[in-house]
Design a protein around this motif. Structure first.
Motif, PDB file in Angstrom:
ATOM      1  N   UNK A   1       0.841  -1.209   0.000  1.00  0.00           N
ATOM      2  CA  UNK A   1       0.000   0.000   0.000  1.00  0.00           C
ATOM      3  C   UNK A   1       0.875   1.258   0.000  1.00  0.00           C
ATOM      4  N   UNK A   2       1.926   1.217   0.809  1.00  0.00           N
ATOM      5  CA  UNK A   2       2.845   2.361   0.857  1.00  0.00           C
ATOM      6  C   UNK A   2       3.511   2.555  -0.519  1.00  0.00           C
ATOM      7  N   UNK A   3       3.875   1.436  -1.130  1.00  0.00           N
ATOM      8  CA  UNK A   3       4.473   1.505  -2.469  1.00  0.00           C
ATOM      9  C   UNK A   3       3.509   2.130  -3.465  1.00  0.00           C
ATOM     10  N   UNK A   4       2.237   1.767  -3.363  1.00  0.00           N
ATOM     11  CA  UNK A   4       1.219   2.337  -4.256  1.00  0.00           C
ATOM     12  C   UNK A   4       1.149   3.850  -4.051  1.00  0.00           C
ATOM     13  N   UNK A   5       1.218   4.253  -2.782  1.00  0.00           N
ATOM     14  CA  UNK A   5       1.162   5.689  -2.450  1.00  0.00           C
ATOM     15  C   UNK A   5       2.399   6.405  -2.991  1.00  0.00           C
ATOM     16  N   UNK A   6       3.569   5.870  -2.688  1.00  0.00           N
ATOM     17  CA  UNK A   6       4.803   6.577  -3.068  1.00  0.00           C
ATOM     18  C   UNK A   6       5.004   6.633  -4.574  1.00  0.00           C
ATOM     19  N   UNK A   7       4.475   5.643  -5.276  1.00  0.00           N
ATOM     20  CA  UNK A   7       4.725   5.580  -6.712  1.00  0.00           C
ATOM     21  C   UNK A   7       3.559   6.076  -7.558  1.00  0.00           C
TER      22      UNK A   7
END
Lengths: 191, 577
Positions: free
Chosen positions: B12-18
Motif C-alpha cells: 500500500x505504501x508503495x502504491x502511495x509513493x509511486x
C-alpha cells in the motif's frame, strides 16, 4: 548488538497476542534493532490456536521461527504452551500464563482438559508461571493480561531501558493507556 | 523514517509513493490489508469491488484512462479474474498497472494452495516476487516502471508469510505521477480476432525484451560466497535460505520470476559445484532450470505440499534439524469455531435437524461444517453453494430421486458470485433453496464493507443493495426474510421451502456478533430445572460448557442471543439481561 533472539507468543484467538507483539516490535525498532515478525490472520482467529513470532537482532532474515529456535515462548494459555513447546531452544524459557481456556471439544465433554500441565512443562523447561489474568483483573480489566505478560518478557530480556510506556501509548486507545501502563508495570514486578 | 510494516501495508505504501491513483480489490486472506491500508491514503481512490474479476476490470479501465492502477486479491481470486487478465496481456496498459496475487501456501485460510507463479507464464505477464516488507514497497515501483516501459500489466506475487510478515521499511515521499492522456486506439484496446491476432505478435516480441530485462535487472542478483553449494531461490524462501546458511553458500536471488533469466541461471550453475532450487509449492523455477539442461536438486528433497521454513531446508540440505524438546503430553486440538452470539448458529441447528443436504460456501459460516453442528455438505469456491445446489437438485430430479436441497451463502459471497447461481435456478426452473446468511458485513476477512452494508471502503455512505428485492427482481417466487436468532421463524421458513416447488430464497438477516456495538445480554441456566440432557451443547456455542456434570454459561462470553434457550426442552435457560 547481540545475536538474533526469537520470541514466540502463543495463545487463543482474541487474547491479544498481536497487540503485545506489535508493542514489542515497535519498542525494539526504536532502540535500533532490526525486527521481523510473523502472524496469521483469517480463519484461525475465530477462537482457534494463534501465534505471533518476533525476531530481533543486528540483522534478521526469516520472519518465522523454526522448531528448536525460540529463546522465549510467551504462552497466553497453558495448553497452547504444550502445543508449541518443541519450538523452544533446549535452554530456552517459557513465560506461562496459568489460565485455562477449554477448546470446544472440552466444553462439550468430548475430551478432557489435560491435568498438571504446569508441572509437566516445568519438568522439561525453565518456566516462569504467572497468573496474568488475575493481575489484570485486579487492575480492573482482564483483557490487559497480554500487557502484563509483555512486562514479564521485557524484564526477562533485560530491555527495561526502552521507553515502553511511550510505545504502549501509541498502540492502545486513549482510554486504555492507563490500564495498560499499569499492567506493564505489574508485569515488570513479577520476576 | 523507518517503520515496521506488514508486507501488505508496504505494498500500500508503495502504491502511495509511486503515484497510483486507482486501487480495487475483493477482500481475501492474506491480501485484505493491502486495500485496507491503501484506503488510508486520500491521494488514492480505492474501493472494494464485488469480486476479483470486477476489481481487475476496473483497474484495466483506470489504466487505459491513463492512471497508475492496482488490483489485489488472494490466489484463488486470480482464478476469478483470470478472464480479463489473459486479454489484458494483449491490450497492454496506458497508465502502469500492478495486479497483486497473495498466495497461501499451507492453506492458513484457503481452500487450496495453488501456485500462482504459473499464471505469469500462462498469461505471458512479467512477475515480481518480493521477499520482505521493504521489497514489497520497492517492487511496486519496479512493477509500475516495467508496466509503462514495456506496455504490460505486471503481477506482484506475495505469499502469506510475506503478506503478513512484518519488517522494517524505509519510507519515502510520494511521487506525483501525472495521469497520461487518453487516446482512442481501437487496434490496441478492442480485442476482436483481427486485432488480437496482431496483438499476440506484440506480446511475443515484448516477451523477448522482458527476457533480456530479467537478465539485467538488479533484483535478479548473485551473491557469490563459497562455491561448493549454489542455491537458486526467490520470495520468502530466500530469507529461509539466508537464515540457514547465512554467507556460507552462493545464492541466485530472483526478484523477477517471469520471465526467468536463463543466461544468469547458466552462469550461476557453472560457477557452483552442487546446485539446488529452494522454492515453496511447485517446482516452477526447477522445471525451467532443468529445461536448460542443467542438473539441479529440488523437489526430490523439498516438499511440494505446504509451507517451507528454515527447519525443513536445514534438514533437507544439511541433513539435520535443531535440537529441541520433545513433549509426550497430547493436548486436544483447538480449531476455530463460530463465536458466541453468531447469527449463523441457529440456521445450522435447524438445517441439521431437517437432515437435508446443504451446499456450503466460503466465509465464517464454513465453520458450520465443524462438530457438533456438521450442517454443511460441501465447500468448493466462492459462489459454488447456490449453483452447486442447483446441479445437485437437477441431477436428483432427472434421475428420479426426490430430495429438497439447500445452500448457505454469506451476503458478501452472494454479491461476489452467488447472484448468477440464483439466476440459474430461476431460469432453468430449479427448486433448490438458497439461504443467504446476511450478517451485514464481510466477516471472516476482518469486517470489510460490501454492497449490502451501505458503506464504501473510503467510508462514504452508499446505497444498500437489498438482497430480498434483488431476488424478487430476478424472479424468485417466494422470498422470506427471517431473524436467525428466532429458531421458530427459521424453521417455519425451512418447512415452507420443504413443501413447495416454487423458487424460494430465505434471507437470514442478523448482524455479526463482532460488529460494534456488540450485543449485550446474558442467558443463565437454572440448575434446579436443568436435567443435564446436554442438548444445549449441540449448538456448539463456546459460552456453554459442561464440567463435572454441571452445565453452565460463561457470562463474559454470552451475548444473550437466546438460541440455547430455544433449544432447551425443559425451559431451564432464562435470559437474565
Amino acid at each position: 548488538m547481540q545475536e538474533v533472539k526469537s520470541i514466540l507468543m502463543v495463545g487463543v484467538g482474541g487474547q491479544g497476542t498481536i497487540l503485545a507483539s506489535n508493542v514489542l516490535a515497535e519498542g525494539l525498532l526504536k532502540s535500533g534493532y532490526d525486527v521481523k515478525m510473523s502472524e496469521v490472520h483469517g480463519m484461525s482467529q475465530r477462537g482457534g490456536s494463534v501465534n505471533t513470532q518476533i525476531r530481533f537482532g543486528e540483522k534478521v532474515y526469516s520472519p518465522v521461527i523454526e522448531v528448536g529456535a525460540a529463546d522465549v515462548i510467551v504462552a497466553f494459555e497453558k495448553m497452547e504452551a504444550v502445543r508449541w513447546l518443541n519450538y523452544l531452544k533446549k535452554d530456552g524459557v517459557i513465560i506461562l500464563n496459568t489460565v485455562e481456556i477449554p477448546p470446544l471439544s472440552v466444553l462439550i465433554s468430548k475430551e478432557e482438559y489435560p491435568k498438571n500441565l504446569i508441572e509437566e512443562i516445568s519438568k522439561s523447561v525453565k518456566t516462569i508461571a504467572v497468573d496474568a489474568d488475575k493481575i489484570a483483573e485486579s487492575l480492573g480489566n482482564i483483557k490487559a493480561q497480554n500487557i502484563v505478560l509483555l512486562g514479564v518478557l521485557v524484564k526477562y530480556l533485560g530491555l527495561q531501558g526502552i521507553d515502553w510506556e511511550e510505545v504502549i501509548k501509541n498502540n492502545v486507545p486513549q482510554k486504555f493507556v492507563e490500564l495498560n501502563t499499569n499492567a506493564f508495570r505489574k508485569g515488570l514486578e513479577v520476576i | 523514517m523507518k517503520k515496521i510494516m506488514m508486507g501488505d501495508e508496504a505494498v500500500a505504501r508503495g502504491a502511495y509513493e509511486h503515484g497510483i491513483t486507482f486501487a480495487a480489490a475483493y477482500p481475501g486472506t492474506p491480501s485484505t490489508e493491502i486495500l485496507e491500508n491503501i484506503a488510508k491514503y486520500k491521494e488514492i481512490y480505492s474501493e472494494w469491488a464485488p469480486n476479483e474479476k470486477v476489481a481487475v476490470e476496473a483497474a484495466i479501465g483506470a489504466s487505459i484512462a491513463g492512471a497508475r492502477s492496482l488490483a489485489a486479491m488472494k490466489h484463488v481470486g486470480l482464478n476469478v479474474a483470470a478472464d480479463p487478465l489473459f486479454t489484458f496481456a494483449y491490450t497492454g496498459v496506458n497508465g502502469g498497472c500492478v495486479i497483486v496475487t497473495a498466495d497461501d501456501p499451507g492453506m492458513h485460510s484457503s481452500q487450496n494452495e495453488q501456485d500462482n507463479r504459473y499464471y505469469a507464464k500462462f498469461a505471458k505477464i512479467p512477475m515480481l516476487e518480493p521477499s520482505d516488507s521493504q521489497e514489497c514497497k520497492d517492487f511496486v515501483g519496479y512493477a509500475l516502471d516495467i508496466s509503462e516501459k514495456y506496455d504490460t500489466p505486471v503481477l506482484l506475487r506475495l505469499t502469506t508469510r510475506v503478506s503478513h510478515g512484518k519488517g522494517v521499511v524505509e519510507l519515502g515521499e510520494r511521487q506525483n505521477v501525472e495521469m497520461k492522456p487518453y487516446k482512442k486506439d481501437i487496434p490496441k484496446y478492442v480485442m476482436v480476432p483481427a486485432n488480437a491476432q496482431k496483438r499476440h505478435v506484440v506480446v511475443e516480441e515484448r516477451l523477448k525484451a522482458l527476457r533480456q530485462l530479467s537478465e539485467e535487472i538488479s533484483i535478479n542478483r548473485i551473491e557469490w560466497n563459497d562455491r561448493e553449494i549454489g542455491i537458486i531461490t526467490s520470495g520468502i524462501s530466500y530469507l529461509y535460505v539466508k537464515e540457514v546458511f547465512g554467507d556460507e553458500v552462493s545464492i541466485l536471488k530472483l526478484g523477477m520470476t517471469y520471465p526467468l533469466p536463463s543466461e544468469l541461471i547458466k552462469k550461476f550453475a557453472e560457477g557452483v559445484k552442487k546446485l539446488y532450487v529452494v522454492e515453496e509449492l511447485e517446482p516452477y523455477i526447477e522445471e525451467h532450470v532443468k529445461s536448460l539442461g542443467i542438473k539441479v536438486i529440488g523437489k526430490e528433497i523439498l516438499p511440494i505440499v505446504g509451507e517451507l521454513n528454515p527447519g525443513i531446508i536445514r534438514k533437507a540440505i544439511k541433513g539435520h534439524e535443531l535440537e529441541h524438546i520433545s513433549v509426550d503430553t497430547k493436548v486436544p486440538g483447538r480449531p476455530p469455531m463460530l463465536c458466541a452470539g453468531c447469527p449463523h448458529r441457529g440456521v445450522f441447528y435447524v438445517l441439521k435437524k431437517k437432515k437435508v443436504p446443504v451446499l456450503g460456501d466460503i466465509g465464517c459460516y464454513t465453520l458450520g461444517a465443524a462438530p457438533p453442528l456438521e450442517a454443511m455438505d460441501t465447500c468448493v469456491c466462492m459462489g459454488a453453494s447456490i449453483s452447486g445446489s442447483h446441479g445437485f437438485q437437477k441431477a436428483n430430479e432427472h434421475n428420479g430421486r426426490k430430495q429438497k436441497i439447500f445452500s448457505v451463502i454469506g451476503d458478501s459471497t452472494f454479491f461476489h458470485s452467488g447472484i448468477t447461481g440464483l439466476i440459474d435456478i430461476v431460469y432453468n426452473k430449479g427448486n433448490a433453496v438458497p439461504i443467504i446468511l446476511d450478517n451485514r458485513i464481510t466477516a471472516m476477512t476482518g469486517h470489510q464493507h460490501n454492497p449490502g452494508t451501505g458503506k464504501t471502503l473510503m467510508g462514504e455512505e452508499s446505497p444498500e443493495i437489498d438482497i430480498a428485492k434483488l431476488s424478487e427482481a430476478i424472479g424468485v417466487k417466494r422470498v422470506r426474510i427471517v431473524d436467525p436468532f428466532n429458531l421458530k421463524e427459521v424453521e417455519n421458513a425451512v418447512d415452507e421451502a420443504m413443501n413447495t416447488d416454487d423458487t424460494m430464497v430465505i434471507v437470514a438477516k442478523g448482524p455479526c456478533a463482532l460488529i460494534p456495538p456488540r450485543p449485550q445480554g446474558e442467558c443463565r441456566i437454572d440448575q434446579d430445572k436443568c436435567k443435564k440432557c446436554g442438548l444445549c451443547l449441540r449448538i456448539g456455542c463456546p459460552a456453554i460448557s459442561k464440567k463435572d456434570g454441571i452445565l453452565s454459561i460463561d457470562p463474559d462470553q454470552c451475548t444473550g442471543c437466546t438460541v440455547c434457550m430455544q433449544v432447551c426442552p425443559f425451559d431451564a435457560i432464562e435470559k437474565v439481561r
